[in-house]
Design a protein around this motif. Structure first.
Motif, PDB file in Angstrom:
ATOM      1  N   UNK A 129       0.859  -1.207   0.054  1.00 31.15           N
ATOM      2  CA  UNK A 129       0.048  -0.019   0.030  1.00 31.15           C
ATOM      3  C   UNK A 129       0.952   1.593   0.174  1.00 31.15           C
ATOM      4  N   UNK A 130       1.999   1.433   0.797  1.00 33.49           N
ATOM      5  CA  UNK A 130       2.762   2.533   0.900  1.00 33.49           C
ATOM      6  C   UNK A 130       4.036   2.419   0.127  1.00 33.49           C
ATOM      7  N   UNK A 131       4.889   1.411   0.377  1.00 34.34           N
ATOM      8  CA  UNK A 131       6.017   1.207  -0.304  1.00 34.34           C
ATOM      9  C   UNK A 131       7.217   1.872   0.559  1.00 34.34           C
ATOM     10  N   UNK A 132       6.845   1.885   1.698  1.00 34.86           N
ATOM     11  CA  UNK A 132       7.813   2.297   2.824  1.00 34.86           C
ATOM     12  C   UNK A 132       8.836   1.337   3.206  1.00 34.86           C
ATOM     13  N   UNK A 133       8.509   0.057   3.108  1.00 36.66           N
ATOM     14  CA  UNK A 133       9.408  -0.894   3.592  1.00 36.66           C
ATOM     15  C   UNK A 133      10.495  -0.801   2.530  1.00 36.66           C
ATOM     16  N   UNK A 134      10.148  -0.942   1.225  1.00 37.18           N
ATOM     17  CA  UNK A 134      11.006  -0.980   0.150  1.00 37.18           C
ATOM     18  C   UNK A 134      11.834   0.284   0.214  1.00 37.18           C
ATOM     19  N   UNK A 135      11.399   1.601   0.641  1.00 40.12           N
ATOM     20  CA  UNK A 135      12.206   2.758   0.959  1.00 40.12           C
ATOM     21  C   UNK A 135      13.257   2.714   2.058  1.00 40.12           C
ATOM     22  N   UNK A 136      12.418   1.909   2.956  1.00 39.35           N
ATOM     23  CA  UNK A 136      13.552   1.845   4.294  1.00 39.35           C
ATOM     24  C   UNK A 136      14.747   1.053   3.791  1.00 39.35           C
ATOM     25  N   UNK A 137      14.662  -0.033   3.210  1.00 38.83           N
ATOM     26  CA  UNK A 137      15.730  -1.175   2.822  1.00 38.83           C
ATOM     27  C   UNK A 137      16.618  -0.366   1.727  1.00 38.83           C
ATOM     28  N   UNK A 138      16.106   0.518   0.786  1.00 38.33           N
ATOM     29  CA  UNK A 138      16.745   1.155  -0.216  1.00 38.33           C
ATOM     30  C   UNK A 138      17.818   2.184   0.332  1.00 38.33           C
ATOM     31  N   UNK A 139      17.202   2.919   1.196  1.00 34.77           N
ATOM     32  CA  UNK A 139      17.973   3.753   2.169  1.00 34.77           C
ATOM     33  C   UNK A 139      18.995   2.993   3.027  1.00 34.77           C
ATOM     34  N   UNK A 140      18.713   2.008   3.581  1.00 38.41           N
ATOM     35  CA  UNK A 140      19.477   1.199   4.628  1.00 38.41           C
ATOM     36  C   UNK A 140      20.824   0.722   3.734  1.00 38.41           C
ATOM     37  N   UNK A 141      20.592   0.178   2.496  1.00 36.78           N
ATOM     38  CA  UNK A 141      21.471  -0.527   1.823  1.00 36.78           C
ATOM     39  C   UNK A 141      22.018   0.498   0.730  1.00 36.78           C
ATOM     40  N   UNK A 142      21.573   1.914   0.747  1.00 42.99           N
ATOM     41  CA  UNK A 142      22.296   2.728  -0.137  1.00 42.99           C
ATOM     42  C   UNK A 142      21.894   2.533  -1.567  1.00 42.99           C
ATOM     43  N   UNK A 143      20.770   2.115  -1.868  1.00 38.73           N
ATOM     44  CA  UNK A 143      20.377   1.659  -3.281  1.00 38.73           C
ATOM     45  C   UNK A 143      20.125   3.043  -4.025  1.00 38.73           C
TER      46      UNK A 143
END
Length: 60
Positions: free
Chosen positions: A46-60
């Protein structure tokens, strides 16, 4: 005729009870983890926040 050893029977009963408690604990814990996983899936869908969190965490 063979006499039953009461100590052996008691230990088997205690062992069976412990196995039953462990099984219930493991199944309950798996249900909790599965519910969290399904919740995260739908929250991310619904939000995409989990993807954004891991993208920020792994520096994608």
């Amino acid at each position: 005729m063979i006499k039953n050893n009461p100590v052996l029977i008691r230990n088997e009963q205690e062992e069976t009870a412990q196995v039953r408690r462990d099984l219930i604990f493991v199944v309950t814990l798996n249900v909790v983890f599965f519910a969290a996983l399904i919740g995260l899936y739908f929250f991310n869908h619904a939000t995409g926040q989990v993807d954004a969190f891991f993208a920020h965490l792994l520096k994608f």
